[in-house]
Design a protein around this motif. Sequence first.
Motif, PDB file in Angstrom:
ATOM      1  N   GLY A   1       0.821  -1.222   0.000  1.00 29.65           N
ATOM      2  CA  GLY A   1       0.000   0.000   0.000  1.00 29.65           C
ATOM      3  C   GLY A   1       0.849   1.264   0.000  1.00 29.65           C
ATOM      4  O   GLY A   1       2.022   1.252  -0.410  1.00 29.65           O
ATOM      5  N   LEU A   2       0.254   2.370   0.473  1.00 28.36           N
ATOM      6  CA  LEU A   2       0.957   3.666   0.452  1.00 28.36           C
ATOM      7  C   LEU A   2       2.245   3.581   1.277  1.00 28.36           C
ATOM      8  O   LEU A   2       2.258   2.996   2.366  1.00 28.36           O
ATOM      9  N   ASP A   3       3.308   4.185   0.707  1.00 28.64           N
ATOM     10  CA  ASP A   3       4.593   4.116   1.400  1.00 28.64           C
ATOM     11  C   ASP A   3       4.852   5.444   2.121  1.00 28.64           C
ATOM     12  O   ASP A   3       5.141   6.460   1.485  1.00 28.64           O
TER      13      ASP A   3
ATOM     14  N   PRO B   1       5.176  13.950   1.877  1.00 34.10           N
ATOM     15  CA  PRO B   1       5.901  15.229   1.943  1.00 34.10           C
ATOM     16  C   PRO B   1       6.394  15.477   3.376  1.00 34.10           C
ATOM     17  O   PRO B   1       5.895  14.847   4.315  1.00 34.10           O
ATOM     18  N   PRO B   2       7.342  16.390   3.567  1.00 35.92           N
ATOM     19  CA  PRO B   2       7.802  16.691   4.929  1.00 35.92           C
ATOM     20  C   PRO B   2       6.623  17.116   5.812  1.00 35.92           C
ATOM     21  O   PRO B   2       5.643  17.689   5.310  1.00 35.92           O
ATOM     22  N   ALA B   3       6.758  16.834   7.106  1.00 36.73           N
ATOM     23  CA  ALA B   3       5.634  17.105   8.025  1.00 36.73           C
ATOM     24  C   ALA B   3       5.259  18.582   8.064  1.00 36.73           C
ATOM     25  O   ALA B   3       4.127  18.915   8.404  1.00 36.73           O
ATOM     26  N   ASP B   4       6.190  19.461   7.687  1.00 33.10           N
ATOM     27  CA  ASP B   4       5.845  20.893   7.754  1.00 33.10           C
ATOM     28  C   ASP B   4       5.385  21.448   6.389  1.00 33.10           C
ATOM     29  O   ASP B   4       5.341  22.654   6.185  1.00 33.10           O
ATOM     30  N   ALA B   5       5.022  20.544   5.442  1.00 33.13           N
ATOM     31  CA  ALA B   5       4.660  21.007   4.085  1.00 33.13           C
ATOM     32  C   ALA B   5       3.262  21.623   4.031  1.00 33.13           C
ATOM     33  O   ALA B   5       2.903  22.246   3.041  1.00 33.13           O
ATOM     34  N   GLY B   6       2.463  21.411   5.082  1.00 33.79           N
ATOM     35  CA  GLY B   6       1.119  22.012   5.092  1.00 33.79           C
ATOM     36  C   GLY B   6       0.053  21.144   4.439  1.00 33.79           C
ATOM     37  O   GLY B   6      -0.957  21.682   3.971  1.00 33.79           O
ATOM     38  N   VAL B   7       0.258  19.819   4.412  1.00 35.56           N
ATOM     39  CA  VAL B   7      -0.763  18.928   3.813  1.00 35.56           C
ATOM     40  C   VAL B   7      -2.032  18.965   4.676  1.00 35.56           C
ATOM     41  O   VAL B   7      -1.961  18.899   5.904  1.00 35.56           O
ATOM     42  N   ARG B   8      -3.198  19.089   4.036  1.00 35.96           N
ATOM     43  CA  ARG B   8      -4.462  19.128   4.799  1.00 35.96           C
ATOM     44  C   ARG B   8      -5.046  17.734   4.992  1.00 35.96           C
ATOM     45  O   ARG B   8      -5.566  17.414   6.053  1.00 35.96           O
ATOM     46  N   VAL B   9      -5.031  16.929   3.903  1.00 34.84           N
ATOM     47  CA  VAL B   9      -5.696  15.622   3.960  1.00 34.84           C
ATOM     48  C   VAL B   9      -4.834  14.590   3.236  1.00 34.84           C
ATOM     49  O   VAL B   9      -4.201  14.913   2.219  1.00 34.84           O
TER      50      VAL B   9
ATOM     51  N   LEU C   1       1.314   2.650  11.600  1.00 33.91           N
ATOM     52  CA  LEU C   1       1.760   3.475  12.733  1.00 33.91           C
ATOM     53  C   LEU C   1       2.602   4.640  12.236  1.00 33.91           C
ATOM     54  O   LEU C   1       2.489   5.764  12.739  1.00 33.91           O
ATOM     55  N   ALA C   2       3.440   4.400  11.198  1.00 35.02           N
ATOM     56  CA  ALA C   2       4.268   5.491  10.654  1.00 35.02           C
ATOM     57  C   ALA C   2       3.386   6.585  10.048  1.00 35.02           C
ATOM     58  O   ALA C   2       3.652   7.784  10.214  1.00 35.02           O
ATOM     59  N   LEU C   3       2.313   6.173   9.374  1.00 36.64           N
ATOM     60  CA  LEU C   3       1.405   7.158   8.768  1.00 36.64           C
ATOM     61  C   LEU C   3       0.706   7.990   9.853  1.00 36.64           C
ATOM     62  O   LEU C   3       0.604   9.222   9.756  1.00 36.64           O
ATOM     63  N   LEU C   4       0.267   7.298  10.917  1.00 44.47           N
ATOM     64  CA  LEU C   4      -0.401   8.024  12.011  1.00 44.47           C
ATOM     65  C   LEU C   4       0.564   8.990  12.686  1.00 44.47           C
ATOM     66  O   LEU C   4       0.200  10.125  13.029  1.00 44.47           O
ATOM     67  N   ASP C   5       1.800   8.539  12.846  1.00 48.69           N
ATOM     68  CA  ASP C   5       2.811   9.388  13.489  1.00 48.69           C
ATOM     69  C   ASP C   5       3.046  10.639  12.640  1.00 48.69           C
ATOM     70  O   ASP C   5       3.088  11.767  13.146  1.00 48.69           O
ATOM     71  N   TRP C   6       3.138  10.433  11.304  1.00 53.52           N
ATOM     72  CA  TRP C   6       3.344  11.570  10.399  1.00 53.52           C
ATOM     73  C   TRP C   6       2.149  12.523  10.480  1.00 53.52           C
ATOM     74  O   TRP C   6       2.309  13.753  10.495  1.00 53.52           O
ATOM     75  N   ALA C   7       0.931  11.956  10.550  1.00 53.93           N
ATOM     76  CA  ALA C   7      -0.267  12.809  10.609  1.00 53.93           C
ATOM     77  C   ALA C   7      -0.268  13.635  11.896  1.00 53.93           C
ATOM     78  O   ALA C   7      -0.606  14.830  11.879  1.00 53.93           O
ATOM     79  N   ALA C   8       0.172  13.009  12.989  1.00 59.16           N
ATOM     80  CA  ALA C   8       0.199  13.738  14.263  1.00 59.16           C
ATOM     81  C   ALA C   8       1.196  14.892  14.172  1.00 59.16           C
ATOM     82  O   ALA C   8       0.944  15.989  14.665  1.00 59.16           O
ATOM     83  N   ARG C   9       2.340  14.652  13.505  1.00 60.08           N
ATOM     84  CA  ARG C   9       3.366  15.717  13.403  1.00 60.08           C
ATOM     85  C   ARG C   9       2.940  16.795  12.414  1.00 60.08           C
ATOM     86  O   ARG C   9       3.222  17.969  12.603  1.00 60.08           O
ATOM     87  N   SER C  10       2.254  16.398  11.348  1.00 59.34           N
ATOM     88  CA  SER C  10       1.968  17.370  10.286  1.00 59.34           C
ATOM     89  C   SER C  10       0.649  18.115  10.495  1.00 59.34           C
ATOM     90  O   SER C  10       0.414  19.140   9.871  1.00 59.34           O
ATOM     91  N   GLY C  11      -0.234  17.558  11.331  1.00 61.62           N
ATOM     92  CA  GLY C  11      -1.550  18.183  11.499  1.00 61.62           C
ATOM     93  C   GLY C  11      -2.524  17.828  10.384  1.00 61.62           C
ATOM     94  O   GLY C  11      -3.628  18.374  10.326  1.00 61.62           O
TER      95      GLY C  11
END
Length: 493
Positions: free
Chosen positions: A244-246, A251-259, A280-290
């Motif tokens: 699945g998605l890798d 993008p970097p966590a500070d790139a401003g991705v919304r969804v 878990l890596a995806l959730l961790d990235w979402a927590a850091r990026s907002g």
Amino acid sequence: MLVRLDGPGTLVEQIYAALRAAILDGSLRPGSRLPSTRALASESGVSRTTTQAAFDQLVSEGYLETRPGSGTYVAAELPDGSMAASRTAATSASDAATAMRLSAFGRTISERRLGVPNPDYPVRFNFRYGLPPVESFPYDVWRRLMNRQIQNISLRSLRYGPAEGAQSLREAIALYLARSRGVVCTAGQVVVTNGSQQAIDLTARLLVERGDLVVIEDPHYQGARNVFAAAGARMVPCPVDADGLDPDFLPPADAGVRVVYVTPSHQFPAGGVMPIARRLALLDWAARSGAVIFEDDYDSEYRYDGRPIPALQGLDGGGRVVYAGTFSKVMFPSLRIGYVVLPPGMLGPFAAAKWLADRHSPTIEQETLAAFIGEGHFERHLRRSRAANASRREALLAALAGEFGDRIQISGSNAGIHVVVWFSDVSADLTASIVTAARAEGVGVNPVAPYYLSPPAVAGFLIGYASLSESEIREGIGRLARVIETISSTAPR
Ligand SMILES: Cc1ncc(COP(=O)(O)O)c(C=O)c1O
């Protein structure tokens, strides 16, 4: 190719009109080969004399040409005036749209044709994606429950209901998701939607401004991409592999991705199942990026190998996952009932958006569905169709192996109701001719390229198998093999 024969006029006139319309709207392209009069007659249940008369008329008017020993083709140059007439109609429709001064949303969807469904050609062996096993649905049970609902109808059921959906259905869905998908929620977090498509649409309206970044899988579900594109999002593709998605390519966590839109339990369309470490890596990235994760769990009820992995939603401690599911694949898509499980901060806005869009989903269907789930019919139907689909899948894999051997790679076969088949020795340029020629032989397949942002180099097809019997699967794959053989052996190298 099947021609619908329930309109006005004689059978010859109806076949003539259907073929002429398909030529004029471009679904039968100049130079493409038609099925033989014999094949068309047997597919459509008419005599060969009838199809021959319709072909003769079209040949005499210059729409078709016959090549001795080879068959009948759409003329490379169509008769004067015919294309012009259909082009004029299209131009005046776009002029009329311009005169209406559409909104940015209106312009985006009409100029980019984002809301136009793929044409649905009736074919005898339909492997096209998205057809669930509707023949085996227990309609008698559904009819009985619906009758009961109507006989005992209360005034409350006839008035407007809550935007979030019928309480009985929200409770039934919450219990089912906890039992089977590892989703952690209360009924209060569930909103019933008109299919998961509406869940994607309302989420985009609530979260995405024009110009915002939205990550989508590449390849991906076009219905989601089109919704985000209509909202004016800038799309960031993220590659997928067999898992699945890798997340390494986010993008970097500070790139401003919304969804981030993701199908972790059965990547659409490639079929990978995302392992727990990536989740878990995806959730961790979402927590850091907002960013908010939209988890589209569209068909994981059908799982054949390996243990199901709990939904991202159930692993999410930070309340960043919007989880959506649907009854389209496990019951029937015209039911138009799906659901979304929301993080607490989105519940009020989502219910308000649903109320603005269409008030709520139809109450009688919702209450009937609640009874269907609550009385055990839903999971019984699921068990039966899972077993039937498992046999169809076996038949499909055996037919593909028998016809193509190691010429093909198959992905996504351990869940869902479709697989992707790649032909490493067939160029992607031949895909369109294969789809057209297969259709002429009564076989419907979807090319996989439109689901990619950057098109693949070799030919690949989505093969859905849930609406065909095992013998139809064998016959259909045999016909597809002959088409691919003919086209790839005659293609210039
Ligand atoms: C991946 C995916 N998500 C969502 C949907 C939308 O389904 P529905 O709106 O019928 O629930 C589909 C439909 O085919 C789909 O394939």
